[in-house]
Each structure stands twice: as C-alpha cells, then as structure tokens.
Design a protein around this motif. Structure first.
Motif: not given
Length: 327
Positions: A44, A47, A53, A245, A248
């Motif tokens: 994590t 990120e 983020c 983003a 992802r």
C-alpha cells in the motif's frame, strides 16, 4: 540526535526504482527518543508515493520521510509514561531514530514478536470478518494469498467456519506454502493456465466470498465463478501497479456483478483501535488453540537497505508480512 532516514526523492509516476528514494541525514528531538529496531513494509505504501494517490490520506511529498509502522526501544525519556528500555510501536516510518511526545508511542510487551505488531492483521480481519461477513459453509477465494494480507485472510476465513478456502499465488513454491503451511484447502499458480478454469476446477459449486488484493484477470475469474449473492471484499488491485490512477484501480464491473446478484464491497482499513483490538483478541485465541500460523519474512539490514527490500516485496519476492530488522 542525528539520524538517517529514507525520504522520497520524487513522487513515483511509473514503475518504482531505487532512484525514487534517498538516504537523508536529519536531526530529531522530543520528549521521548527511540532507536528504531524494525520497520514494516506494505504494498500500500506505493500508492502513498504517487502524485495521483487514490487513498484518502495525504500522499508523501519529495523530501519527506516515508514508511509507517515501526518498532523501537526508548533510549531517552522525559515522560513518566515511558522508561528507558521500553519496547514501543509508532507510525514514525523508515528512520534509524525517532522522537516526539510520549503519546505517539504505544508500549509493547517486551516478550512479544515485533513482527506481529508490524503486520497487516487488522486489515485482513476487518475485511474478512466485518466486510465479507464470512461464516459457516462459505467457499472463499483469496487472490494474492501468499502476501501480507492474503496469508492472514485465508486463515481467518477457516477460523470463522468457511467450508473451503482457495488461494492464488505467483509460483509453485508459494502454492505449496499456502496448502502445506498455512492450511488452505487448495491453491493455484495464476501463471499456470486460466484462473477461471482453475477456480471452476477447485470450486465447482461456485465461490460465495472473494477477498481480492489483486484485481485484473483474477477478479474477472471470481466474477465468472461466483454464486448468486456472493460477497466481494475488494481490498486492492496489485495487478495494476503501473499507469495512472484509473489503470491502477479499474472500476469493478458493476453491471456484471448486479446481473449475478453479487455484492461488491470495496474497503480500506486505517487500523482503528477497535479494528486492532478485534484482530488481537481473535489472533491470540486462535494462536493459542494451534489453529493459526503467523507468516512473516524478516530481512536484516541497515536503513539504506529498506528501499530495495520494499521493491523486492512489490516484485513478489517474499511471503507473508515483510519487515526489516535494522542492524
């Protein structure tokens, strides 16, 4: 106290590399001074190193210390709450020393395994017990089952009464580890054939719970093999580490899920006191009953070795919860 710490050299846009980190020398001072003994690592964190983020907390900025969980020993204290020699936990990150008010440190049992406190148990327990609501008779599929969260989530499902727990991993050795060491009923290497075919083989009756930390093809496989009314606890999407983003964290196929009556339950876990307490209570009981194994990899090295260990974690080089014991 002069300390060395790991700072973000630049926010990460694509694949992370060693050049994204720097070892910086800084000064720390405060009511309590702590020597860091061990730091935790989690996928994590990547990120939080990105400019875009998606986690609802402030991203780390260039020049800022990175990392979160740390275990250390008090070497100076101006507080009656902590004494020199106390073992403490904090969120002070990747640094040889930290300092601050006593309230930011949690005193630990000196006989406890530090790796346990650095693990991702609260996330795994909250996601499996509270979000997915696993119970008697469930057939559970855990993606990324050899990682820090997955290696705990599958065992939690068994302890909560699941009839069958299936995991996926990235190598035959990890598949063997899941079945023969962690007690998964079955597991498969997601490189070995189609995940949907493997799931149909291992769960012909369909899955009722999916605990997902990978996304991508394995999410699609779970969607195709889920029973009507299945619950999907969506913890992450490690199959899509790169890109922007949207790439992802692709949006789940809500239409396909609704057509099958599947409940999509995305969640994040900030390890609240209640979540941590629930995990520790159940973990202690299950461990004492011999029903649980705590999987971890402890790498020994200096603070300068932490970034490479983190990159190796992202590449799937380790099993279970990963930490670095500073030497």
């Amino acid at each position: 106290m002069i300390t060395r710490e790991i700072q973000l050299a630049a926010q990460i846009a694509g694949a992370p590399a060693l050049d994204d980190f720097t070892v910086a020398t800084t000064e720390v001072d405060g009511e309590v001074l702590v020597r860091t003994d061990q730091v935790g690592l989690a996928a994590t964190y990547l990120e939080l190193m990105r400019a875009d983020c998606t986690i609802p907390v402030p991203a780390w900025q260039p020049g800022q210390r990175v990392g979160v969980a740390a275990i250390g020993t008090v070497i100076r204290s101006g507080s009656p709450e902590l004494a020199v020699g106390d073992l403490v936990q904090s969120t002070t990150g990747w640094s040889e020393y930290s300092a601050g008010p006593a309230a930011q440190y949690i005193k630990l049992d000196p006989l406890a395994d530090p790796g346990y406190h650095l693990g991702q148990g609260p996330t795994a327990y909250y996601g499996m017990a509270d979000v997915a609501g696993v119970g008697e008779g469930d057939v559970v599929f855990v993606s990324g089952a050899a990682g820090g969260v997955g290696s705990l989530a599958g065992q939690i499902a068994k302890c909560l009464g699941a009839a069958r727990v299936i995991g996926s991993a990235g190598s035959p050795a990890k598949v063997d580890y899941l079945v023969n060491e962690l007690g998964y009923h079955a597991a498969f290497d997601y490189h070995d054939g189609s995940p949907v075919d493997r799931l149909r083989e291992l769960a012909p009756e369909g899955i009722s719970v999916f605990f997902d930390v990978v996304g991508g093809e394995q999410y699609q496989a779970a969607l195709q093999t889920a029973r009507p009314g299945a619950r999907f606890a969506l913890c992450g999407s490690l199959s899509s580490q790169l890109g922007d983003a949207a790439e992802r964290f692709p949006k789940p196929d809500h239409a396909a899920a609704r057509a099958r009556g599947i409940e999509l339950l995305p969640f994040s876990c900030h390890h609240t006191p209640d979540q941590t307490a629930a995990w520790r209570e159940h973990f202690s009981a299950w461990l004492g009953e011999g029903r649980f194994v705590y999987p971890q990899t402890v790498v020994k090295g200096g603070i300068e070795d932490v970034p490479q260990t983190f990159l190796s974690l992202l590449q799937g080089s380790y099993r279970g919860n990963v930490s670095v014991r500073l030497s």
